[in-house]
Motif scaffolding. Structure first.
Motif, PDB file in Angstrom:
ATOM      1  N   GLN A 148       0.793  -1.305   0.004  1.00  0.00           N
ATOM      2  CA  GLN A 148      -0.097   0.107  -0.008  1.00  0.00           C
ATOM      3  C   GLN A 148       0.721   1.280  -0.238  1.00  0.00           C
ATOM      4  O   GLN A 148       0.762   2.217  -0.500  1.00  0.00           O
ATOM      5  CB  GLN A 148      -0.899  -0.079   1.181  1.00  0.00           C
ATOM      6  CG  GLN A 148      -1.673   1.261   1.251  1.00  0.00           C
ATOM      7  CD  GLN A 148      -2.334   1.043   2.621  1.00  0.00           C
ATOM      8  OE1 GLN A 148      -3.027   0.015   3.083  1.00  0.00           O
ATOM      9  NE2 GLN A 148      -3.040   2.335   3.045  1.00  0.00           N
ATOM     10  N   ALA A 149       2.008   1.345   0.761  1.00  0.00           N
ATOM     11  CA  ALA A 149       2.764   2.479   0.865  1.00  0.00           C
ATOM     12  C   ALA A 149       3.837   2.722  -0.423  1.00  0.00           C
ATOM     13  O   ALA A 149       4.044   3.795  -0.788  1.00  0.00           O
ATOM     14  CB  ALA A 149       3.895   2.247   2.061  1.00  0.00           C
ATOM     15  N   PHE A 150       4.010   1.459  -1.264  1.00  0.00           N
ATOM     16  CA  PHE A 150       4.802   1.778  -2.453  1.00  0.00           C
ATOM     17  C   PHE A 150       4.176   0.873  -3.461  1.00  0.00           C
ATOM     18  O   PHE A 150       4.678  -0.200  -4.030  1.00  0.00           O
ATOM     19  CB  PHE A 150       6.269   1.069  -2.029  1.00  0.00           C
ATOM     20  CG  PHE A 150       6.915   1.637  -1.124  1.00  0.00           C
ATOM     21  CD1 PHE A 150       7.683   2.833  -1.260  1.00  0.00           C
ATOM     22  CD2 PHE A 150       6.906   1.009   0.314  1.00  0.00           C
ATOM     23  CE1 PHE A 150       8.376   3.285   0.070  1.00  0.00           C
ATOM     24  CE2 PHE A 150       7.522   1.881   1.343  1.00  0.00           C
ATOM     25  CZ  PHE A 150       8.356   2.626   1.295  1.00  0.00           C
ATOM     26  N   PRO A 151       2.963   1.329  -3.963  1.00  0.00           N
ATOM     27  CA  PRO A 151       1.971   0.733  -5.074  1.00  0.00           C
ATOM     28  C   PRO A 151       2.804   0.592  -6.338  1.00  0.00           C
ATOM     29  O   PRO A 151       2.591  -0.377  -7.005  1.00  0.00           O
ATOM     30  CB  PRO A 151       0.980   1.517  -5.192  1.00  0.00           C
ATOM     31  CG  PRO A 151       1.263   2.834  -4.688  1.00  0.00           C
ATOM     32  CD  PRO A 151       2.122   2.703  -3.349  1.00  0.00           C
ATOM     33  N   ALA A 152       3.735   1.514  -6.726  1.00  0.00           N
ATOM     34  CA  ALA A 152       4.369   1.439  -7.900  1.00  0.00           C
ATOM     35  C   ALA A 152       5.391   0.768  -8.060  1.00  0.00           C
ATOM     36  O   ALA A 152       6.162   0.358  -9.105  1.00  0.00           O
ATOM     37  CB  ALA A 152       4.863   2.870  -8.502  1.00  0.00           C
ATOM     38  N   ARG A 153       5.846   0.045  -6.854  1.00  0.00           N
ATOM     39  CA  ARG A 153       7.084  -0.957  -6.895  1.00  0.00           C
ATOM     40  C   ARG A 153       6.645  -2.257  -6.478  1.00  0.00           C
ATOM     41  O   ARG A 153       7.290  -2.815  -5.337  1.00  0.00           O
ATOM     42  CB  ARG A 153       7.980  -0.399  -5.733  1.00  0.00           C
ATOM     43  CG  ARG A 153       8.472   0.989  -6.189  1.00  0.00           C
ATOM     44  CD  ARG A 153       9.639   1.563  -5.203  1.00  0.00           C
ATOM     45  NE  ARG A 153      10.059   2.848  -5.758  1.00  0.00           N
ATOM     46  CZ  ARG A 153      10.330   4.086  -4.610  1.00  0.00           C
ATOM     47  NH1 ARG A 153      10.122   3.624  -3.442  1.00  0.00           N
ATOM     48  NH2 ARG A 153      10.675   5.136  -5.222  1.00  0.00           N
ATOM     49  N   GLU A 154       5.909  -2.982  -7.163  1.00  0.00           N
ATOM     50  CA  GLU A 154       5.254  -4.448  -6.845  1.00  0.00           C
ATOM     51  C   GLU A 154       6.483  -5.159  -6.591  1.00  0.00           C
ATOM     52  O   GLU A 154       6.539  -6.082  -5.638  1.00  0.00           O
ATOM     53  CB  GLU A 154       4.229  -4.813  -7.822  1.00  0.00           C
ATOM     54  CG  GLU A 154       3.677  -6.143  -7.407  1.00  0.00           C
ATOM     55  CD  GLU A 154       2.838  -6.736  -8.462  1.00  0.00           C
ATOM     56  OE1 GLU A 154       2.575  -7.915  -8.613  1.00  0.00           O
ATOM     57  OE2 GLU A 154       2.140  -5.572  -9.281  1.00  0.00           O
TER      58      GLU A 154
ATOM     59  N   ILE B 264       9.779  -4.857  -5.805  1.00  0.00           N
ATOM     60  CA  ILE B 264      10.517  -4.505  -4.583  1.00  0.00           C
ATOM     61  C   ILE B 264       9.550  -4.912  -3.335  1.00  0.00           C
ATOM     62  O   ILE B 264      10.215  -5.311  -2.310  1.00  0.00           O
ATOM     63  CB  ILE B 264      11.003  -3.236  -4.705  1.00  0.00           C
ATOM     64  CG1 ILE B 264      12.095  -2.934  -5.709  1.00  0.00           C
ATOM     65  CG2 ILE B 264      11.536  -2.764  -3.264  1.00  0.00           C
ATOM     66  CD1 ILE B 264      12.528  -1.666  -6.103  1.00  0.00           C
ATOM     67  N   THR B 265       8.415  -4.551  -3.369  1.00  0.00           N
ATOM     68  CA  THR B 265       7.508  -4.725  -2.106  1.00  0.00           C
ATOM     69  C   THR B 265       7.282  -5.977  -1.870  1.00  0.00           C
ATOM     70  O   THR B 265       7.306  -6.581  -0.602  1.00  0.00           O
ATOM     71  CB  THR B 265       6.241  -4.111  -2.287  1.00  0.00           C
ATOM     72  OG1 THR B 265       5.695  -4.370  -3.162  1.00  0.00           O
ATOM     73  CG2 THR B 265       6.464  -2.388  -2.392  1.00  0.00           C
ATOM     74  N   ARG B 266       7.216  -6.942  -2.923  1.00  0.00           N
ATOM     75  CA  ARG B 266       6.826  -8.285  -2.666  1.00  0.00           C
ATOM     76  C   ARG B 266       8.336  -8.877  -2.046  1.00  0.00           C
ATOM     77  O   ARG B 266       8.235  -9.793  -1.121  1.00  0.00           O
ATOM     78  CB  ARG B 266       6.497  -9.093  -4.005  1.00  0.00           C
ATOM     79  CG  ARG B 266       6.225 -10.386  -3.924  1.00  0.00           C
ATOM     80  CD  ARG B 266       5.604 -11.057  -5.251  1.00  0.00           C
ATOM     81  NE  ARG B 266       6.289 -10.769  -6.380  1.00  0.00           N
ATOM     82  CZ  ARG B 266       5.937 -10.024  -7.384  1.00  0.00           C
ATOM     83  NH1 ARG B 266       4.756  -9.490  -7.268  1.00  0.00           N
ATOM     84  NH2 ARG B 266       6.881  -9.747  -8.302  1.00  0.00           N
ATOM     85  N   LYS B 267       9.180  -8.428  -2.703  1.00  0.00           N
ATOM     86  CA  LYS B 267      10.676  -9.047  -2.119  1.00  0.00           C
ATOM     87  C   LYS B 267      10.872  -8.491  -0.677  1.00  0.00           C
ATOM     88  O   LYS B 267      11.385  -9.334   0.032  1.00  0.00           O
ATOM     89  CB  LYS B 267      11.752  -8.729  -3.103  1.00  0.00           C
ATOM     90  CG  LYS B 267      13.115  -9.026  -2.681  1.00  0.00           C
ATOM     91  CD  LYS B 267      14.209  -8.685  -3.797  1.00  0.00           C
ATOM     92  CE  LYS B 267      15.481  -9.347  -3.523  1.00  0.00           C
ATOM     93  NZ  LYS B 267      16.529  -8.858  -4.292  1.00  0.00           N
ATOM     94  N   GLY B 268      10.647  -7.314  -0.534  1.00  0.00           N
ATOM     95  CA  GLY B 268      10.730  -6.700   0.777  1.00  0.00           C
ATOM     96  C   GLY B 268       9.871  -7.626   2.030  1.00  0.00           C
ATOM     97  O   GLY B 268      10.498  -7.892   2.887  1.00  0.00           O
ATOM     98  N   VAL B 269       8.522  -8.064   1.589  1.00  0.00           N
ATOM     99  CA  VAL B 269       7.696  -8.625   2.410  1.00  0.00           C
ATOM    100  C   VAL B 269       8.471 -10.037   2.664  1.00  0.00           C
ATOM    101  O   VAL B 269       8.357 -10.471   3.928  1.00  0.00           O
ATOM    102  CB  VAL B 269       6.279  -8.607   1.959  1.00  0.00           C
ATOM    103  CG1 VAL B 269       5.542  -9.709   2.659  1.00  0.00           C
ATOM    104  CG2 VAL B 269       5.751  -7.215   1.802  1.00  0.00           C
ATOM    105  N   LYS B 270       8.704 -10.663   1.646  1.00  0.00           N
ATOM    106  CA  LYS B 270       9.492 -11.949   1.637  1.00  0.00           C
ATOM    107  C   LYS B 270      10.619 -11.875   2.662  1.00  0.00           C
ATOM    108  O   LYS B 270      11.026 -12.826   3.470  1.00  0.00           O
ATOM    109  CB  LYS B 270       9.779 -12.542   0.533  1.00  0.00           C
ATOM    110  CG  LYS B 270      10.381 -13.923   0.622  1.00  0.00           C
ATOM    111  CD  LYS B 270      10.498 -14.719  -0.828  1.00  0.00           C
ATOM    112  CE  LYS B 270      10.993 -16.075  -0.652  1.00  0.00           C
ATOM    113  NZ  LYS B 270      11.556 -16.520   0.648  1.00  0.00           N
TER     114      LYS B 270
END
Length: 144
Positions: free
Chosen positions: A97-103, A105-111
């Protein structure tokens, strides 16, 4: 992570059962010694029964007894029985939600977050599983 007070109470129940050397202990006696409500004790003992840590004996001389030796009951067993084994970290999609344009990177960050917490959680449980209730009781009796 914050443990519930149920962990300490469960350890106390196990210690009381251990000193009875296989003789059943009733909820009434547990209540008298611990000054915890009957309904709350029932919830704790039920969790310990479900986890296979204690068993319940029915009848006039009924109560609770240890299901296995204290040398095989670890702090990890008690924590899992009382507080459950839900993972420490559960993603909420806030990063997406905070970084919607960086799918990607966010997926990797969550992992990466998930993996770091999972590794720490495993190490924590590994450490808890090294300490048995018997060891704690023995240390309490000999340490001054």
């Amino acid at each position: 992570m914050r443990l519930s007070k149920t962990v300490e109470q469960a350890c106390c129940i196990l210690s009381i059962l251990a000193e009875h050397h296989g003789q059943p202990v009733t909820n009434v006696e547990l209540n008298e010694r611990m000054n915890v409500s009957q309904s709350y004790l029932t919830k704790i003992t039920r969790k310990l029964v479900i986890a296979g840590i204690i068993t319940s004996a029915q009848g006039v001389k009924g109560g609770f007894i240890l299901a296995r030796p204290m040398t095989s009951i670890t702090l990890g067993d008690v924590v899992k029985a009382t507080d459950g084994s839900a993972p420490f970290f559960r993603p909420t999609n806030l990063i997406k939600q905070a970084f919607p344009a960086r799918e990607y990177i966010t997926r990797k960050g969550v992992k990466l977050l998930h993996d770091a917490f999972a590794q720490a959680e495993q190490k924590w449980f590994d450490e808890l599983n090294l300490t048995t209730i018997e060891q704690l009781i023995s240390k309490a009796k000999t340490t001054q």
